[in-house]
Design a protein around this motif. Structure first.
Motif, PDB file in Angstrom:
ATOM      1  N   GLU A   1       0.832  -1.207   0.000  1.00 13.78           N
ATOM      2  CA  GLU A   1       0.000   0.000   0.000  1.00 13.78           C
ATOM      3  C   GLU A   1       0.870   1.262   0.000  1.00 13.78           C
ATOM      4  O   GLU A   1       0.516   2.262  -0.634  1.00 13.78           O
ATOM      5  CB  GLU A   1      -0.924  -0.008   1.222  1.00 13.78           C
ATOM      6  CG  GLU A   1      -1.898   1.143   1.270  1.00 13.78           C
ATOM      7  CD  GLU A   1      -2.886   1.155   0.111  1.00 13.78           C
ATOM      8  OE1 GLU A   1      -3.313   2.269  -0.259  1.00 13.78           O
ATOM      9  OE2 GLU A   1      -3.226   0.093  -0.425  1.00 13.78           O
ATOM     10  N   ALA A   2       2.019   1.212   0.673  1.00 11.14           N
ATOM     11  CA  ALA A   2       2.911   2.367   0.709  1.00 11.14           C
ATOM     12  C   ALA A   2       3.443   2.685  -0.692  1.00 11.14           C
ATOM     13  O   ALA A   2       3.549   3.856  -1.072  1.00 11.14           O
ATOM     14  CB  ALA A   2       4.064   2.105   1.671  1.00 11.14           C
ATOM     15  N   ILE A   3       3.757   1.650  -1.463  1.00 13.73           N
ATOM     16  CA  ILE A   3       4.246   1.863  -2.836  1.00 13.73           C
ATOM     17  C   ILE A   3       3.156   2.503  -3.685  1.00 13.73           C
ATOM     18  O   ILE A   3       3.419   3.412  -4.477  1.00 13.73           O
ATOM     19  CB  ILE A   3       4.725   0.529  -3.436  1.00 13.73           C
ATOM     20  CG1 ILE A   3       5.947   0.028  -2.654  1.00 13.73           C
ATOM     21  CG2 ILE A   3       5.053   0.694  -4.918  1.00 13.73           C
ATOM     22  CD1 ILE A   3       6.409  -1.345  -3.048  1.00 13.73           C
ATOM     23  N   ARG A   4       1.916   2.063  -3.512  1.00 14.91           N
ATOM     24  CA  ARG A   4       0.794   2.663  -4.264  1.00 14.91           C
ATOM     25  C   ARG A   4       0.607   4.134  -3.894  1.00 14.91           C
ATOM     26  O   ARG A   4       0.354   4.967  -4.761  1.00 14.91           O
ATOM     27  CB  ARG A   4      -0.482   1.885  -4.002  1.00 14.91           C
ATOM     28  CG  ARG A   4      -0.527   0.573  -4.703  1.00 14.91           C
ATOM     29  CD  ARG A   4      -1.906  -0.048  -4.595  1.00 14.91           C
ATOM     30  NE  ARG A   4      -1.848  -1.393  -5.122  1.00 14.91           N
ATOM     31  CZ  ARG A   4      -2.378  -2.450  -4.554  1.00 14.91           C
ATOM     32  NH1 ARG A   4      -3.064  -2.309  -3.427  1.00 14.91           N
ATOM     33  NH2 ARG A   4      -2.276  -3.636  -5.100  1.00 14.91           N
ATOM     34  N   LYS A   5       0.724   4.445  -2.598  1.00 13.68           N
ATOM     35  CA  LYS A   5       0.566   5.835  -2.159  1.00 13.68           C
ATOM     36  C   LYS A   5       1.665   6.712  -2.756  1.00 13.68           C
ATOM     37  O   LYS A   5       1.410   7.835  -3.201  1.00 13.68           O
ATOM     38  CB  LYS A   5       0.608   5.918  -0.637  1.00 13.68           C
ATOM     39  CG  LYS A   5      -0.660   5.463   0.034  1.00 13.68           C
ATOM     40  CD  LYS A   5      -0.554   5.649   1.536  1.00 13.68           C
ATOM     41  CE  LYS A   5      -1.826   5.203   2.235  1.00 13.68           C
ATOM     42  NZ  LYS A   5      -1.735   5.381   3.696  1.00 13.68           N
ATOM     43  N   ILE A   6       2.880   6.202  -2.754  1.00  7.88           N
ATOM     44  CA  ILE A   6       3.995   6.962  -3.328  1.00  7.88           C
ATOM     45  C   ILE A   6       3.777   7.162  -4.824  1.00  7.88           C
ATOM     46  O   ILE A   6       3.962   8.266  -5.352  1.00  7.88           O
ATOM     47  CB  ILE A   6       5.336   6.245  -3.047  1.00  7.88           C
ATOM     48  CG1 ILE A   6       5.637   6.287  -1.558  1.00  7.88           C
ATOM     49  CG2 ILE A   6       6.473   6.892  -3.845  1.00  7.88           C
ATOM     50  CD1 ILE A   6       6.802   5.419  -1.132  1.00  7.88           C
TER      51      ILE A   6
ATOM     52  N   ARG B   1       0.892   7.155  -6.474  1.00  8.10           N
ATOM     53  CA  ARG B   1      -0.209   8.111  -6.662  1.00  8.10           C
ATOM     54  C   ARG B   1       0.236   9.545  -6.383  1.00  8.10           C
ATOM     55  O   ARG B   1      -0.171  10.480  -7.071  1.00  8.10           O
ATOM     56  CB  ARG B   1      -1.373   7.754  -5.741  1.00  8.10           C
ATOM     57  CG  ARG B   1      -2.422   6.935  -6.450  1.00  8.10           C
ATOM     58  CD  ARG B   1      -3.693   6.823  -5.624  1.00  8.10           C
ATOM     59  NE  ARG B   1      -3.744   5.426  -5.197  1.00  8.10           N
ATOM     60  CZ  ARG B   1      -3.893   5.009  -3.948  1.00  8.10           C
ATOM     61  NH1 ARG B   1      -4.056   5.868  -2.973  1.00  8.10           N
ATOM     62  NH2 ARG B   1      -3.924   3.740  -3.673  1.00  8.10           N
TER      63      ARG B   1
END
Length: 90
Positions: free
Chosen positions: A2-7, A9
């Motif tokens: 999820e952290a990779i997706r937030k970064i 985005r």
């Protein structure tokens, strides 16, 4: 994950919201293209392309490097008369 997706985005949204930044990135990409593509064609010819095999290419590079090395000037020191004389390193 999820952290990779937030970064991801964060950066995607940042590039979407850019106004002047898009123009600046376009200018940067044009400069990089000119430096690496156009200048390479005109100022950095491929001398090794004409040589038949790796041994010939290696010999060409070795002799070219040896002939390009500048010769160091002779080191001198002043003598008692004031004129320079070579230093004896033995």
């Amino acid at each position: 994950m999820e952290a990779i997706r937030k970064i991801g985005r964060f950066y995607i949204d940042g590039f979407r919201e850019m106004t002047i930044g898009k123009t600046l990135w376009g200018i940067i990409l044009c400069k990089v293209f000119v430096l690496f593509a156009i200048l390479k064609i005109f100022f950095f010819p491929d001398f090794l392309k004409a040589l038949p095999d790796d041994n010939a290419k290696g010999a060409f590079v070795a002799t070219d490097l040896v002939h390009r090395v500048p010769v160091a000037p002779e080191v001198t020191q002043p003598s008692s008369s004031g004129h320079p004389k070579p230093i004896d390193n033995e």
